[in-house]
Write a protein that holds these residues in place. Structure first.
Motif, short mmCIF file in Angstrom:
data_model
loop_
_atom_site.label_atom_id
_atom_site.label_comp_id
_atom_site.label_asym_id
_atom_site.label_seq_id
_atom_site.Cartn_x
_atom_site.Cartn_y
_atom_site.Cartn_z
N ILE A 5 -9.53 -24.00 6.48
CA ILE A 5 -9.55 -22.51 7.94
C ILE A 5 -8.67 -22.14 7.38
O ILE A 5 -8.92 -20.67 8.07
N LEU A 6 -7.78 -21.95 6.91
CA LEU A 6 -6.66 -21.10 6.93
C LEU A 6 -7.32 -19.59 5.96
O LEU A 6 -7.49 -18.07 5.88
N LEU A 7 -7.57 -20.25 4.66
CA LEU A 7 -8.10 -19.30 3.26
C LEU A 7 -9.94 -19.17 4.33
O LEU A 7 -10.17 -17.58 4.44
N THR A 8 -10.21 -19.40 5.23
CA THR A 8 -11.81 -18.70 5.80
C THR A 8 -11.38 -17.98 6.77
O THR A 8 -12.39 -16.49 7.09
N MET A 65 -1.84 -8.33 4.82
CA MET A 65 -0.86 -8.77 5.33
C MET A 65 -0.98 -9.80 6.74
O MET A 65 -0.32 -11.09 6.22
N LEU A 66 -1.17 -10.02 7.43
CA LEU A 66 -1.85 -10.59 8.91
C LEU A 66 -1.99 -11.88 8.06
O LEU A 66 -1.26 -13.34 8.57
N ALA A 67 -2.91 -11.68 7.06
CA ALA A 67 -3.58 -13.49 6.29
C ALA A 67 -2.97 -13.43 5.59
O ALA A 67 -2.70 -15.29 5.78
N ALA A 68 -2.26 -13.28 4.21
CA ALA A 68 -1.00 -14.26 3.86
C ALA A 68 0.33 -14.52 4.74
O ALA A 68 0.30 -15.16 4.47
N LEU A 69 0.47 -13.93 6.59
CA LEU A 69 1.87 -14.31 6.76
C LEU A 69 1.31 -15.39 7.39
O LEU A 69 2.05 -16.10 7.88
N LEU A 70 0.12 -15.65 7.60
CA LEU A 70 -0.44 -16.56 8.46
C LEU A 70 -0.21 -17.99 7.84
O LEU A 70 0.35 -19.18 7.80
N GLY A 71 -0.38 -17.89 6.18
CA GLY A 71 -0.93 -18.83 4.86
C GLY A 71 0.71 -19.00 4.48
O GLY A 71 0.63 -20.45 5.14
N TRP A 72 1.31 -18.06 4.83
CA TRP A 72 2.85 -18.43 4.82
C TRP A 72 3.31 -18.85 5.88
O TRP A 72 4.64 -19.84 5.43
N ASP A 78 3.70 -19.14 -0.72
CA ASP A 78 2.46 -19.40 -2.16
C ASP A 78 1.69 -19.38 -1.44
O ASP A 78 0.59 -18.72 -2.46
N PHE A 79 0.74 -20.66 -0.84
CA PHE A 79 -0.42 -20.83 -0.51
C PHE A 79 -0.70 -18.83 0.44
O PHE A 79 -1.44 -18.45 1.01
N GLY A 80 -0.03 -18.86 0.88
CA GLY A 80 0.52 -16.88 1.32
C GLY A 80 -0.23 -16.36 0.98
O GLY A 80 -0.62 -14.99 1.64
#
Length: 195
Positions: A5-8, A65-72, A78-80
């Motif tokens: 979900i997060l990657l999508t 940045m937002l995508a990376a922070l969501l994953g984080w 690391d997933f971020g």
């Protein structure tokens, strides 16, 4: 399931074509019919000037940045980084534009800023030195894409793996620029402060 979900979401965030949206809102037409045909800040400069290109650059950085922070936030640092890489993929291959977007440098910088500010500083400095020194934005981008995986792996394996993905995507997006640089036909940066 959460990972998928997060990657999508990250990919879809990256797919937002801010360059196209801003130039259309400014009455500059379809950016895809100008210059390189890309939706990134360098091409926006050709029709919209420095201010519109700057706005595009900031927004394209922000979405990665937002995508990376969501994953984080939801999984871990690391997933971020992989979520940030997914956003870069979305920028280069946006689902809304038949998978034809920008070259990925602005979101790449946003991704590394959220992931590792030291890598961001090194990448940004190298881009500025090469791009401003030679006049070739693509030249600066290619240098950054070359050193990015090395900087990433120095910070950690997963960071390096995500940087390697982004580097490979960036080189693919710049394949025509590479040909033009070799042939001596690559266009230089057009600094248009007003439009």
């Amino acid at each position: 399931m959460l990972y998928a979900i997060l990657l999508t979401i990250s990919y879809l965030l990256g797919s937002i074509p801010f360059g196209l949206l801003l130039t259309r809102l400014a009455g500059k037409g379809d950016i895809r019919k100008v210059g390189s045909g890309g939706t990134g800040a360098t091409n926006v400069m050709r029709v919209g000037g420095f201010k519109l290109a700057g706005a595009t650059w900031i927004l394209d950085m922000a979405k990665a940045m937002l995508a990376a922070l969501l994953g984080w936030y939801f999984v871990g640092h690391d997933f971020g980084a992989f979520c940030g890489a997914a956003a870069v993929a979305g920028h280069i291959f946006p689902i809304w534009l038949s998978f034809k977007g920008g070259k990925g440098i602005s979101p790449m910088l946003g991704f590394v800023l959220a992931t590792n500010p030291i890598i961001f500083a090194a990448s940004g400095l190298n881009w500025l030195i090469i791009a401003l020194g030679t006049g070739y934005s693509s030249g600066g981008s290619l240098v950054v894409l070359t050193i990015l995986p090395f900087l990433g792996f120095a910070a950690g394996f997963n960071i390096g793996a995500s940087c390697l993905i982004v580097s490979a995507l960036g080189f693919y997006a710049h394949r025509e620029n590479i040909k033009r640089l070799i042939n001596g036909t690559e266009s230089k940066i057009e600094w248009k402060w007003k439009k």
